[in-house]
Design a protein around this motif. Structure first.
Motif, PDB file in Angstrom:
ATOM      1  N   ALA A 249     197.276  69.085  76.108  1.00 47.78           N
ATOM      2  CA  ALA A 249     196.389  68.314  75.115  1.00 47.78           C
ATOM      3  C   ALA A 249     197.312  66.950  75.501  1.00 47.78           C
ATOM      4  CB  ALA A 249     196.469  69.380  73.980  1.00 47.78           C
ATOM      5  N   ALA A 250     198.823  67.848  75.578  1.00 49.46           N
ATOM      6  CA  ALA A 250     199.450  66.213  75.165  1.00 49.46           C
ATOM      7  C   ALA A 250     199.324  65.934  76.684  1.00 49.46           C
ATOM      8  CB  ALA A 250     200.837  67.210  74.917  1.00 49.46           C
ATOM      9  N   CYS A 251     198.878  66.532  78.272  1.00 50.59           N
ATOM     10  CA  CYS A 251     199.394  65.542  79.461  1.00 50.59           C
ATOM     11  C   CYS A 251     198.555  64.580  79.411  1.00 50.59           C
ATOM     12  CB  CYS A 251     198.495  66.438  80.140  1.00 50.59           C
ATOM     13  SG  CYS A 251     198.822  66.016  81.788  1.00 50.59           S
ATOM     14  N   ILE A 252     198.959  63.053  79.875  1.00 52.42           N
ATOM     15  CA  ILE A 252     199.163  61.683  79.821  1.00 52.42           C
ATOM     16  C   ILE A 252     198.410  61.600  81.232  1.00 52.42           C
ATOM     17  CG2 ILE A 252     199.899  61.491  77.252  1.00 52.42           C
ATOM     18  CD1 ILE A 252     201.879  59.939  79.644  1.00 52.42           C
ATOM     19  N   ASN A 253     198.437  62.391  81.861  1.00 53.89           N
ATOM     20  CA  ASN A 253     198.428  62.440  83.248  1.00 53.89           C
ATOM     21  C   ASN A 253     199.119  61.351  84.388  1.00 53.89           C
ATOM     22  OD1 ASN A 253     195.593  63.563  82.969  1.00 53.89           O
ATOM     23  ND2 ASN A 253     194.814  63.077  84.168  1.00 53.89           N
ATOM     24  N   CYS A 254     200.273  60.974  83.789  1.00 54.91           N
ATOM     25  CA  CYS A 254     201.008  60.187  84.414  1.00 54.91           C
ATOM     26  C   CYS A 254     201.781  60.800  85.561  1.00 54.91           C
ATOM     27  CB  CYS A 254     202.643  60.246  83.392  1.00 54.91           C
ATOM     28  SG  CYS A 254     202.879  61.335  83.114  1.00 54.91           S
ATOM     29  N   HIS A 255     201.520  62.515  85.766  1.00 52.38           N
ATOM     30  CA  HIS A 255     201.916  62.520  87.292  1.00 52.38           C
ATOM     31  C   HIS A 255     202.931  62.466  87.782  1.00 52.38           C
ATOM     32  CE1 HIS A 255     197.388  62.402  89.028  1.00 52.38           C
ATOM     33  NE2 HIS A 255     197.266  63.522  87.839  1.00 52.38           N
ATOM     34  N   ASN A 256     204.134  62.158  86.423  1.00 51.62           N
ATOM     35  CA  ASN A 256     205.449  62.269  86.317  1.00 51.62           C
ATOM     36  C   ASN A 256     206.218  63.405  87.382  1.00 51.62           C
ATOM     37  OD1 ASN A 256     205.697  59.832  85.459  1.00 51.62           O
ATOM     38  ND2 ASN A 256     206.807  60.521  83.496  1.00 51.62           N
ATOM     39  N   CYS A 257     205.467  64.469  86.231  1.00 53.48           N
ATOM     40  CA  CYS A 257     205.598  66.277  87.004  1.00 53.48           C
ATOM     41  C   CYS A 257     205.538  66.179  88.550  1.00 53.48           C
ATOM     42  CB  CYS A 257     205.215  67.192  86.671  1.00 53.48           C
ATOM     43  SG  CYS A 257     202.788  66.930  86.351  1.00 53.48           S
ATOM     44  N   MET A 258     204.801  65.479  89.429  1.00 57.57           N
ATOM     45  CA  MET A 258     204.534  65.883  90.824  1.00 57.57           C
ATOM     46  C   MET A 258     205.471  64.587  91.032  1.00 57.57           C
ATOM     47  SD  MET A 258     201.373  63.705  92.383  1.00 57.57           S
ATOM     48  CE  MET A 258     201.395  62.028  92.799  1.00 57.57           C
ATOM     49  N   LEU A 301     192.677  70.007  85.864  1.00 59.21           N
ATOM     50  CA  LEU A 301     192.807  70.377  87.288  1.00 59.21           C
ATOM     51  C   LEU A 301     193.334  69.581  88.248  1.00 59.21           C
ATOM     52  CD1 LEU A 301     189.725  71.414  89.336  1.00 59.21           C
ATOM     53  CD2 LEU A 301     189.457  69.337  89.676  1.00 59.21           C
ATOM     54  N   PHE A 302     194.132  68.987  87.822  1.00 58.67           N
ATOM     55  CA  PHE A 302     194.931  67.756  88.442  1.00 58.67           C
ATOM     56  C   PHE A 302     195.635  69.286  88.563  1.00 58.67           C
ATOM     57  CE2 PHE A 302     199.393  66.482  88.201  1.00 58.67           C
ATOM     58  CZ  PHE A 302     199.511  65.831  88.869  1.00 58.67           C
ATOM     59  N   HIS A 303     196.405  69.656  86.992  1.00 64.59           N
ATOM     60  CA  HIS A 303     197.714  70.916  86.841  1.00 64.59           C
ATOM     61  C   HIS A 303     197.044  71.915  88.370  1.00 64.59           C
ATOM     62  CE1 HIS A 303     199.969  68.579  84.704  1.00 64.59           C
ATOM     63  NE2 HIS A 303     198.698  68.529  83.665  1.00 64.59           N
ATOM     64  N   ASP A 322     211.382  67.899  83.017  1.00 59.13           N
ATOM     65  CA  ASP A 322     212.496  67.067  82.482  1.00 59.13           C
ATOM     66  C   ASP A 322     211.446  65.885  81.859  1.00 59.13           C
ATOM     67  OD1 ASP A 322     214.353  68.505  82.329  1.00 59.13           O
ATOM     68  OD2 ASP A 322     215.118  67.881  84.131  1.00 59.13           O
ATOM     69  N   ALA A 323     210.793  65.564  83.519  1.00 56.24           N
ATOM     70  CA  ALA A 323     210.114  64.528  83.003  1.00 56.24           C
ATOM     71  C   ALA A 323     209.305  64.414  82.521  1.00 56.24           C
ATOM     72  CB  ALA A 323     209.545  63.990  85.087  1.00 56.24           C
ATOM     73  N   CYS A 324     208.362  65.489  82.158  1.00 56.37           N
ATOM     74  CA  CYS A 324     207.283  65.569  81.106  1.00 56.37           C
ATOM     75  C   CYS A 324     207.670  64.612  80.239  1.00 56.37           C
ATOM     76  CB  CYS A 324     206.718  66.289  81.034  1.00 56.37           C
ATOM     77  SG  CYS A 324     205.419  66.567  80.161  1.00 56.37           S
ATOM     78  N   PRO A 325     206.951  63.535  79.089  1.00 59.69           N
ATOM     79  CA  PRO A 325     207.313  62.476  78.591  1.00 59.69           C
ATOM     80  C   PRO A 325     207.168  63.608  77.358  1.00 59.69           C
ATOM     81  CG  PRO A 325     205.065  61.932  79.140  1.00 59.69           C
ATOM     82  CD  PRO A 325     205.674  62.588  80.218  1.00 59.69           C
ATOM     83  N   ASN A 326     206.210  64.395  77.439  1.00 57.38           N
ATOM     84  CA  ASN A 326     205.354  65.629  76.204  1.00 57.38           C
ATOM     85  C   ASN A 326     205.788  66.612  76.038  1.00 57.38           C
ATOM     86  OD1 ASN A 326     204.381  63.001  75.412  1.00 57.38           O
ATOM     87  ND2 ASN A 326     202.179  63.268  76.427  1.00 57.38           N
ATOM     88  N   ASP A 327     207.147  67.163  76.510  1.00 60.93           N
ATOM     89  CA  ASP A 327     207.717  68.512  76.588  1.00 60.93           C
ATOM     90  C   ASP A 327     206.248  69.733  76.978  1.00 60.93           C
ATOM     91  OD1 ASP A 327     209.473  67.333  75.950  1.00 60.93           O
ATOM     92  OD2 ASP A 327     209.125  67.136  73.709  1.00 60.93           O
ATOM     93  N   ILE A 328     205.503  69.581  77.954  1.00 62.10           N
ATOM     94  CA  ILE A 328     204.858  70.612  78.261  1.00 62.10           C
ATOM     95  C   ILE A 328     205.383  71.075  79.029  1.00 62.10           C
ATOM     96  CG2 ILE A 328     202.898  70.848  79.403  1.00 62.10           C
ATOM     97  CD1 ILE A 328     201.660  68.396  78.788  1.00 62.10           C
ATOM     98  N   PRO A 329     205.411  72.879  78.570  1.00 57.93           N
ATOM     99  CA  PRO A 329     206.481  73.317  79.478  1.00 57.93           C
ATOM    100  C   PRO A 329     205.482  73.918  81.237  1.00 57.93           C
ATOM    101  CG  PRO A 329     204.923  75.424  78.561  1.00 57.93           C
ATOM    102  CD  PRO A 329     204.515  73.647  78.122  1.00 57.93           C
ATOM    103  N   VAL A 330     206.125  72.519  81.665  1.00 55.47           N
ATOM    104  CA  VAL A 330     205.085  72.245  83.380  1.00 55.47           C
ATOM    105  C   VAL A 330     206.075  73.724  84.060  1.00 55.47           C
ATOM    106  CG1 VAL A 330     203.551  70.873  84.774  1.00 55.47           C
ATOM    107  CG2 VAL A 330     205.210  69.946  82.791  1.00 55.47           C
ATOM    108  N   ALA A 331     207.574  73.281  84.015  1.00 54.55           N
ATOM    109  CA  ALA A 331     208.211  73.850  85.333  1.00 54.55           C
ATOM    110  C   ALA A 331     207.999  75.530  85.060  1.00 54.55           C
ATOM    111  CB  ALA A 331     209.688  73.283  84.682  1.00 54.55           C
TER     112      ALA A 331
END
Ligand code: SF4
Ligand code: SF4
Lengths: 373, 66
Positions: A249-258, A301-303, A322-331
């Motif tokens: 929900a907090a993802c802003i599609n910034c694609h920093n993670c990528m 879908l992006f993820h 580390d790069a996610c501005p909204n602390d989503i546990p992506v890694a």
């Protein structure tokens, strides 16, 4: 097979390693050294390419932070043209594993690189590291506690459950495991590594191999237990449609993670390509189907698309989180997914240069349960 | 042939992702059908349609916020 085991007092580690790298440069055994330098502000340690031996003074080889994955740096420096002259590179195990993946994916070239990798007990995010520096933290003491098995909630979450403390596929290991707390070790695994250590004196590390194997086994088992507990907790929290939607929900599609992922090397991501540009009617149609449409579209879908494309090579380095501005546990999510997708092919990202990456390989006699035939 | 085998790996990866994330991996299908196998194609579509009916609507589809 070359094999040299020496040890030194831990308190001399920084000075000895810097001195050794300096000698390598002065004697022109290498023409450059890639090693973290403390930036002049003191607020961050970033990888730097050093050609002037005097500049080694400002380096901080063991700063417990990874601002940018060194794998990405090696790829940037060697993709168009391999190094012509020898260059030494200092890496942490996940950076080395990502470098191996990128080499197999033809995005990096190991020619002329002297790979020096360290036992790693984990790193802090740049933010945390900066505040620890400001507080005047004693990083050797922190490292000592971490290697003694103490938990540190400030450590990056993937590091807390990382079972890959020990580097493989390098010329030299800077070792911690297998020694008492007042020493560190140097192990040469290759002839190139041994030659580079020729000038380095040191006490012979007797029975190093056995002591180290036992220590590594214990450490790894503890971390695997920690990892499995993390997976179980994470699965509870993120799996299922409702939980996933909540997680992203907090993802802003910034694609920093990528952008920061060492494995995501595509020049243009599929999700940023023309395939994902649509005419106005499409948006209206999509919205009409449910009366509403989250914008920008295709967050989840992006993820899932990124997982589908690269989770088989994910090295669980944690850069994306580390790069996610909204602390989503992506890694943490990528690590869990990658663990399962890699296991499906009996593959471990970064384990060996000889195993082809799963997406470039195939077998007739596999996966019959999936269908086809 | 190798294209089919690579595609099978892709499908296996996608199913594994779905299983890990608690999504319904049964909704991902793979069949190999050559251009001459008209009947197999028709049968497969029918089978998938029936399975999908049994599974009910895709729980993701009802969300506007994905
Ligand atoms: S997905 Fe995240 S954890 Fe995995 S390799 Fe990329 S940055 Fe590292
Ligand atoms: S970095 Fe975080 S907010 Fe940005 S796209 Fe990735 S998950 Fe979403």
């Amino acid at each position: 097979m070359a094999n040299k085991w020496i040890k030194h007092p831990l308190e001399n580690r920084d000075a000895l390693i810097k001195g050794w790298l300096k000698t390598l440069l002065e004697k022109e055994i290498v023409k450059g050294v890639v090693v973290p330098s403390l930036l002049p502000s003191g607020a961050n340690a970033a990888q730097s390419l050093i050609t002037d031996p005097a500049m080694l003074e400002n380096t901080d080889p063991f700063a417990p932070v990874m601002a940018v994955s060194t794998a990405k740096i090696i790829s940037k420096m060697t993709r168009l043209k391999p190094m012509e002259k020898p260059v030494a590179v200092l890496l942490r195990p996940c950076e080395l594993r990502a470098t191996i993946e990128l080499t197999k994916l033809k995005q990096a070239n190991l020619d002329n690189l002297l790979l020096i990798a360290m036992d790693c007990a984990g790193t802090f995010s740049v933010k945390t590291y900066t505040s620890l520096v400001q507080e005047g933290a004693n990083f050797v003491e922190i490292e000592r506690k971490l290697f003694a098995g103490e938990e540190d909630p400030l450590l990056r979450p993937v590091c807390q459950g990382c079972e890959w403390s020990v580097p493989d596929n390098c010329d030299i290991t800077i070792a911690w495991h297998g020694l008492d707390e007042s020493s560190f070790g140097l192990i040469a695994h290759t002839e190139k590594g041994e030659a580079s250590l020729a000038e380095m004196e040191g006490e012979a590390w007797e029975n190093g191999e056995e002591a180290r194997a036992a220590a590594v086994e214990k450490w790894t088992n503890d971390k695997i237990a920690k990892r499995d507990a993390q997976f179980a907790e994470l699965k509870e929290r993120v799996s299922g449609v409702e939980n996933l939607l909540k997680t992203y929900a907090a993802c802003i599609n910034c694609h920093n993670c990528m952008t920061v992922c060492p494995i995501c090397f595509c020049k243009e991501c599929f999700f940023d390509s023309a395939v994902f540009e649509f005419e106005s009617d499409r948006f209206m149609d999509w919205s009409s189907a449910r009366g509403n449409l989250r914008l920008p579209t295709d967050t989840l879908l992006f993820h899932i698309g990124r997982m589908n494309h690269m989770s088989t090579s994910c090295v669980a380095c944690g850069m994306c989180q580390d790069a996610c501005p909204n602390d989503i546990p992506v890694a943490q999510i990528f690590k869990m997914v990658g663990f399962n997708t890699q296991q499906r092919f009996d593959y471990v990202a970064g384990r060996s240069l000889d195993e082809p990456v799963p997406l470039a390989d195939f077998r007739e006699d596999e996966l019959h349960e999936i269908g086809g035939e | 042939m190798s294209g089919n085998l690579k595609a099978r790996r892709r499908v296996a990866i996608l199913k594994t992702i779905f299983d890990t994330l608690g999504l319904e991996s049964e909704r991902v299908h793979l069949e190999w059908i050559s251009a001459s196998e008209g009947k197999k194609f028709a049968d497969t579509v029918k089978k998938i349609t029936e399975e999908t009916k049994q599974q009910g609507p895709n729980p993701l589809a009802k969300h506007w916020s994905i």
